[in-house]
Design a protein around this motif. Structure first.
Motif, PDB file in Angstrom:
ATOM      1  N   GLU A   1       0.839  -1.205   0.000  1.00 22.43           N
ATOM      2  CA  GLU A   1       0.000   0.000   0.000  1.00 22.43           C
ATOM      3  C   GLU A   1       0.876   1.258   0.000  1.00 22.43           C
ATOM      4  O   GLU A   1       0.715   2.172   0.811  1.00 22.43           O
ATOM      5  CB  GLU A   1      -0.958   0.011   1.193  1.00 22.43           C
ATOM      6  N   SER A   2       1.830   1.273  -0.900  1.00 20.95           N
ATOM      7  CA  SER A   2       2.828   2.335  -0.953  1.00 20.95           C
ATOM      8  C   SER A   2       2.203   3.689  -1.271  1.00 20.95           C
ATOM      9  O   SER A   2       1.257   3.790  -2.073  1.00 20.95           O
ATOM     10  CB  SER A   2       3.886   1.993  -2.015  1.00 20.95           C
ATOM     11  N   SER A   3       2.753   4.727  -0.665  1.00 26.74           N
ATOM     12  CA  SER A   3       2.303   6.084  -0.972  1.00 26.74           C
ATOM     13  C   SER A   3       2.677   6.494  -2.390  1.00 26.74           C
ATOM     14  O   SER A   3       2.135   7.466  -2.923  1.00 26.74           O
ATOM     15  CB  SER A   3       2.905   7.073   0.035  1.00 26.74           C
ATOM     16  N   CYS A   4       3.598   5.746  -3.011  1.00 26.18           N
ATOM     17  CA  CYS A   4       3.989   6.037  -4.395  1.00 26.18           C
ATOM     18  C   CYS A   4       2.826   5.868  -5.362  1.00 26.18           C
ATOM     19  O   CYS A   4       2.862   6.407  -6.483  1.00 26.18           O
ATOM     20  CB  CYS A   4       5.144   5.139  -4.823  1.00 26.18           C
ATOM     21  N   LEU A   5       1.791   5.114  -4.967  1.00 28.89           N
ATOM     22  CA  LEU A   5       0.640   4.921  -5.840  1.00 28.89           C
ATOM     23  C   LEU A   5      -0.059   6.246  -6.130  1.00 28.89           C
ATOM     24  O   LEU A   5      -0.767   6.370  -7.129  1.00 28.89           O
ATOM     25  CB  LEU A   5      -0.336   3.931  -5.202  1.00 28.89           C
ATOM     26  N   ARG A   6       0.122   7.219  -5.250  1.00 30.14           N
ATOM     27  CA  ARG A   6      -0.511   8.526  -5.441  1.00 30.14           C
ATOM     28  C   ARG A   6      -0.039   9.173  -6.741  1.00 30.14           C
ATOM     29  O   ARG A   6      -0.783   9.930  -7.373  1.00 30.14           O
ATOM     30  CB  ARG A   6      -0.169   9.421  -4.253  1.00 30.14           C
ATOM     31  N   ALA A   7       1.182   8.876  -7.149  1.00 28.28           N
ATOM     32  CA  ALA A   7       1.726   9.497  -8.353  1.00 28.28           C
ATOM     33  C   ALA A   7       0.926   9.144  -9.595  1.00 28.28           C
ATOM     34  O   ALA A   7       0.861   9.934 -10.546  1.00 28.28           O
ATOM     35  CB  ALA A   7       3.190   9.099  -8.528  1.00 28.28           C
ATOM     36  N   HIS A   8       0.319   7.954  -9.644  1.00 27.53           N
ATOM     37  CA  HIS A   8      -0.478   7.566 -10.816  1.00 27.53           C
ATOM     38  C   HIS A   8      -1.710   8.458 -10.952  1.00 27.53           C
ATOM     39  O   HIS A   8      -2.089   8.854 -12.057  1.00 27.53           O
ATOM     40  CB  HIS A   8      -0.895   6.104 -10.706  1.00 27.53           C
ATOM     41  N   CYS A   9      -2.342   8.759  -9.817  1.00 25.87           N
ATOM     42  CA  CYS A   9      -3.497   9.653  -9.863  1.00 25.87           C
ATOM     43  C   CYS A   9      -3.064  11.065 -10.243  1.00 25.87           C
ATOM     44  O   CYS A   9      -3.731  11.733 -11.040  1.00 25.87           O
ATOM     45  CB  CYS A   9      -4.202   9.642  -8.510  1.00 25.87           C
ATOM     46  N   TYR A  10      -1.955  11.519  -9.704  1.00 24.86           N
ATOM     47  CA  TYR A  10      -1.435  12.836 -10.066  1.00 24.86           C
ATOM     48  C   TYR A  10      -1.228  12.939 -11.575  1.00 24.86           C
ATOM     49  O   TYR A  10      -1.601  13.931 -12.207  1.00 24.86           O
ATOM     50  CB  TYR A  10      -0.103  13.079  -9.361  1.00 24.86           C
ATOM     51  N   ARG A  11      -0.611  11.911 -12.144  1.00 23.17           N
ATOM     52  CA  ARG A  11      -0.321  11.942 -13.587  1.00 23.17           C
ATOM     53  C   ARG A  11      -1.620  11.947 -14.392  1.00 23.17           C
ATOM     54  O   ARG A  11      -1.742  12.663 -15.394  1.00 23.17           O
ATOM     55  CB  ARG A  11       0.538  10.734 -13.965  1.00 23.17           C
ATOM     56  N   ALA A  12      -2.614  11.158 -13.965  1.00 20.11           N
ATOM     57  CA  ALA A  12      -3.886  11.106 -14.684  1.00 20.11           C
ATOM     58  C   ALA A  12      -4.595  12.459 -14.644  1.00 20.11           C
ATOM     59  O   ALA A  12      -5.131  12.929 -15.662  1.00 20.11           O
ATOM     60  CB  ALA A  12      -4.779  10.019 -14.081  1.00 20.11           C
TER      61      ALA A  12
END
Length: 376
Positions: free
Chosen positions: A204-215
């Motif tokens: 559940e890495s916080s890095c997953l947030r970057a995918h939403c940012y990019r979208a």
């Protein structure tokens, strides 16, 4: 910057010519070579002239021997996929400081010394990998090729470059398949790191947030400029540690947009950011299908080689197992797809190996290396 060629020359004692399309990078690679030679000189290792001596039967069970004090030769030039094998270099872009380089395959026997060569490309981007395979197929100077590809989204496809051979499909077999076309999005998804992403999901890495940012950022970019269909926003370092406003202010100038002209704190932006779970779910489904796309691209290249030329001394049987229904396949070149290293180290880990001679000896050597790794 010559890292692979440096290892092959200094580490394995091979005679290496490295072709680099950017003249500045070729100059940097030569500088790194000189720095390594100076360090070897400090260790009392004299620089050698003449052809390097190959090491015989290196084994992973034994410690490596000292570095060979002879570096690679760096050539600044670009590969022309449509040129004859003896004229395959174009000027570098941007040009280097020195004069135009001589073609390393311009000698009487193909190479300058008259010997045949192994051509290798480690993570050769976009159409560069297909160009290497096409040159191998028509160049008698090339004894074998080892190709590890990347950046599938940069492959050309009909009718993008009329009159030029496409990067996909290469084989007549795949070109004849109904619905064989691959969208930019499908090819781009095939470049991602499935194993690394699975680890992020498990933790559940916080890095997953970057995918939403990019979208969200791409949505804002298309709203501001509909012509930017595939914006080339480079990776923003540690994006997950930034607010979206900070992330967008770094990303928008990279595509020529002014962050001050785009509302970054609107209610609509917040509503999109609240859908991070949907973005993660969509991206996960995309990555589940990505290996199928990469497999199709790699099999297309293997089939192209099977459709070309021929192998002296081999029947073409047993080179690799192909899950395609139209058998028997044409003999063509001996070739195989080999998962050579751990995909967690690099997700593009499959090497396409082809030769004008049977591959049995080479592939059996890889089997021996694998068994040694298991023993240790």
């Amino acid at each position: 910057q010559g890292h692979l060629s440096r290892f092959l020359a200094f580490g394995l004692g091979l005679s290496v010519t490295a072709v680099e399309g950017d003249g500045r990078l070729a100059g940097m690679a030569e500088r790194f070579d000189r720095e390594l030679l100076r360090e070897l000189g400090k260790m009392g290792v004299p620089e050698k002239e003449g052809p390097p001596q190959r090491r015989q039967n290196p084994s992973r069970r034994h410690p490596p021997s000292p570095l060979t004090p002879r570096g690679p030769r760096h050539v600044a030039g670009r590969l022309d996929p449509g040129a004859p094998w003896g004229e395959f270099l174009l000027p570098p872009d941007p040009p280097g400081p020195g004069p135009a380089a001589r073609n390393p395959l311009g000698g009487p026997g193909g190479s300058e010394g008259g010997a045949r060569v192994l051509v290798t490309g480690l993570h050769a981007c976009g159409d560069l990998s297909p160009a290497l395979l096409r040159h191998f197929a028509r160049s008698p100077a090339m004894a074998a090729v080892a190709s590890v590809a990347c950046c599938y989204m940069k492959l050309s496809a009909p009718p993008e470059l009329p009159g030029c051979p496409p990067g996909y499909p290469m084989s007549a077999w795949v070109a004849g398949l109904p619905g064989h076309q691959l969208s930019y999005r499908a090819r781009e998804a095939a470049c991602h790191a499935l194993e690394e992403y699975a680890g992020r999901l498990d933790g559940e890495s916080s890095c997953l947030r970057a995918h939403c940012y990019r979208a969200v950022l791409e949505t804002l970019i298309r709203a501001a400029d509909p012509s930017k269909k595939h914006p080339g926003v480079q990776t923003v370092k540690k994006a997950h540690a930034l607010s979206f406003s900070q992330y967008a202010r770094l990303g928008l100038p990279r595509v020529g947009l002014d962050p001050a002209a785009i509302p970054l704190d609107s209610v609509a932006v917040e509503a999109m950011l609240d859908q991070q779970h949907k973005v993660v779910a969509f991206f996960s489904l995309t990555l589940l299908l990505a290996p199928l796309v990469e497999t199709l691209i790699l099999l297309d290249r293997l089939l192209y080689l099977r459709e070309q030329g021929g192998c002296r001394g081999g029947s073409g049987e047993g080179a690799t197992a192909l899950p395609v229904p139209t058998l028997p396949l044409p003999v063509g070149f001996q070739c195989a797809l080999v998962p050579l290293f751990d995909p967690r180290f690099s997700p593009r880990n499959v090497v396409l190996v082809a030769a004008r001679m049977p591959l049995d000896t080479v592939l059996s050597g890889l089997d021996e290396d694998s068994s040694e790794d298991e023993d240790t």
